[in-house]
Design an enzyme around this catalytic site. Structure first.
Site, PDB file in Angstrom:
ATOM      1  N   ARG A 250       0.944  -1.112   0.043  1.00  0.00           N
ATOM      2  CA  ARG A 250      -0.122  -0.037   0.000  1.00  0.00           C
ATOM      3  C   ARG A 250       0.783   1.083  -0.078  1.00  0.00           C
ATOM      4  O   ARG A 250       2.005   1.406   0.495  1.00  0.00           O
ATOM      5  CB  ARG A 250      -0.813  -0.130   1.194  1.00  0.00           C
ATOM      6  CG  ARG A 250      -2.076  -0.905   1.166  1.00  0.00           C
ATOM      7  CD  ARG A 250      -2.954  -0.601   0.160  1.00  0.00           C
ATOM      8  NE  ARG A 250      -4.234  -1.555   0.267  1.00  0.00           N
ATOM      9  CZ  ARG A 250      -4.355  -2.629  -0.368  1.00  0.00           C
ATOM     10  NH1 ARG A 250      -3.336  -3.140  -1.187  1.00  0.00           N
ATOM     11  NH2 ARG A 250      -5.572  -3.539  -0.389  1.00  0.00           N
ATOM     12  N   GLU A 279      -4.556   7.664  -4.570  1.00  0.00           N
ATOM     13  CA  GLU A 279      -4.784   6.963  -5.804  1.00  0.00           C
ATOM     14  C   GLU A 279      -6.361   7.563  -6.393  1.00  0.00           C
ATOM     15  O   GLU A 279      -7.195   7.603  -5.758  1.00  0.00           O
ATOM     16  CB  GLU A 279      -4.944   5.518  -5.706  1.00  0.00           C
ATOM     17  CG  GLU A 279      -3.549   5.007  -5.238  1.00  0.00           C
ATOM     18  CD  GLU A 279      -3.603   3.333  -5.217  1.00  0.00           C
ATOM     19  OE1 GLU A 279      -4.554   2.616  -5.131  1.00  0.00           O
ATOM     20  OE2 GLU A 279      -2.386   2.862  -4.862  1.00  0.00           O
ATOM     21  N   HIS A 298      -1.794   0.234  -9.675  1.00  0.00           N
ATOM     22  CA  HIS A 298      -2.435  -0.614  -8.597  1.00  0.00           C
ATOM     23  C   HIS A 298      -3.139  -1.939  -9.641  1.00  0.00           C
ATOM     24  O   HIS A 298      -4.123  -2.238  -9.258  1.00  0.00           O
ATOM     25  CB  HIS A 298      -3.440   0.018  -7.788  1.00  0.00           C
ATOM     26  CG  HIS A 298      -3.545  -0.660  -6.560  1.00  0.00           C
ATOM     27  ND1 HIS A 298      -3.964  -0.069  -5.382  1.00  0.00           N
ATOM     28  CD2 HIS A 298      -3.467  -2.018  -5.979  1.00  0.00           C
ATOM     29  CE1 HIS A 298      -4.148  -0.966  -4.448  1.00  0.00           C
ATOM     30  NE2 HIS A 298      -3.684  -2.050  -4.745  1.00  0.00           N
TER      31      HIS A 298
END
Length: 337
Positions: A250, A279, A298
């Site tokens: 993360r 994000e 991601h």
């Protein structure tokens, strides 16, 4: 053993084939698929819920006893009120991402070793270097040292691959007294369930010491709400100048500002980043303009077989639930993951 029906709600776009396999596990399982929305009338009888985005209020689902999340990380859903209910078991899909995420990390390592960024930059300019053999002098992974921050399912599979390629593996692990991993989901033939691959295991607080030996630092540690970054200024300062950081955990587990400074000043050789503190990554982020960074949105855990893998884990846990056995990938509320 009770033969009362167990009402299961699958709030996911699983195929008819997947649903048929789940229903075939036992006639006791009354499995309904509701996607993208779950009717309010369904909640009162629901005992098991598989979901990614639909969460009832605790009062709406008084019979709910188990919630299976469609992700490994819970940071985006942990604040849902139902997640706080002590009588509801929470499980994740941890373990289904290990192969693709390990291969992603390997891809990034090879991309840096074989100077793929340089190659693409030259290609964009239609430029053939004058001395290509001087520009492209690759290192081989064999003989290099891989450091893994967080020796969970992803780290264990990456260690298996790296070891097969002749790399030395070092890793940090929260509990050094328990090196095995038999409580989480693992695809057959993958990982390091006995924890025997690393040449040395370090406690998390010794990460800065470990990275002094590493050519690569791959971050796979879970995000714990309120915890400081795992990779902070101290860790970045301790890394080799030739080392590369790869983050598939993360964004918040790495001090992003300190990382930008380290990359801009070439204190480390580069970074491959699949996750970010914010994000989508803002267009104003300096990371976009650094020539020693590979950015992906991601996607390292994505797979053409994601639903099938997730359903296989769910099926395993459904059988365990029927047999009153401990479920795999249970949330430890004290740890936060």
């Amino acid at each position: 053993m009770s033969q009362e029906p167990i009402h299961v709600v699958v709030s996911m776009d699983f195929s008819d084939e997947i649903m048929a396999k789940l229903r075939a596990i036992s006639p006791r399982l009354q499995i309904e698929r509701h996607f993208p929305n779950v009717p309010e009338s369904v909640w009162p009888q629901t005992e098991i819920l598989y979901t990614q985005q639909n969460f009832p209020e605790p009062a709406q689902a008084p019979r709910l006893r188990w919630l299976q999340a469609h992700s490994a990380g819970l940071d985006t859903i942990i604040k849902q009120p139902i997640m706080k209910a002590e009588d509801v078991e929470i499980t994740t899909t941890s373990g289904i991402h290990t192969v693709q995420m390990s291969e992603f990390c390997l891809t990034m390592m090879l991309a840096f070793n074989y100077k793929l960024l340089t190659s693409l930059q030259l290609q964009a300019k239609a430029e053939w270097p004058k001395n290509p053999r001087d520009v492209f002098v690759p290192n081989t992974l064999r003989g290099q040292t891989l450091g893994i921050a967080g020796y969970g399912s992803i780290g264990r599979e990456l260690a298996r691959i790296a070891s097969a390629l002749g790399m030395t593996v070092l890793a940090t692990k929260r509990n050094l007294k328990e090196t095995t991993d038999h409580d989480g989901y693992t695809e057959a033939g993958t990982g390091d369930p006995e924890g025997v691959i690393p040449a040395r295991l370090y406690p998390p607080e010794a990460l800065a010491s470990m990275v002094t030996l590493c050519d690569w630092l791959v971050v796979t540690t879970p995000l714990v709400e309120g915890a400081p970054p795992v990779v902070d200024q101290k860790v970045l300062d301790a890394m080799k100048k030739t080392a590369v950081l790869i983050n598939v955990a993360r964004g918040a587990v790495v001090d992003e500002a300190a990382l930008i400074t380290a990359l801009s000043s070439k204190k480390i050789a580069g970074a491959a980043l699949d996750v970010f503190k914010e994000e989508p990554l803002p267009t104003t982020s300096p990371l976009w303009n650094l020539d020693n960074v590979i950015i992906t949105p991601h996607i390292s855990g994505n797979s053409t077989k994601y639903h099938e893998k997730a359903a296989a884990l769910f099926a395993d846990n459904l059988q365990r639930y029927l047999e009153n056995k401990p479920l795999l990938n249970r949330l430890n509320r004290k740890r936060g993951y």
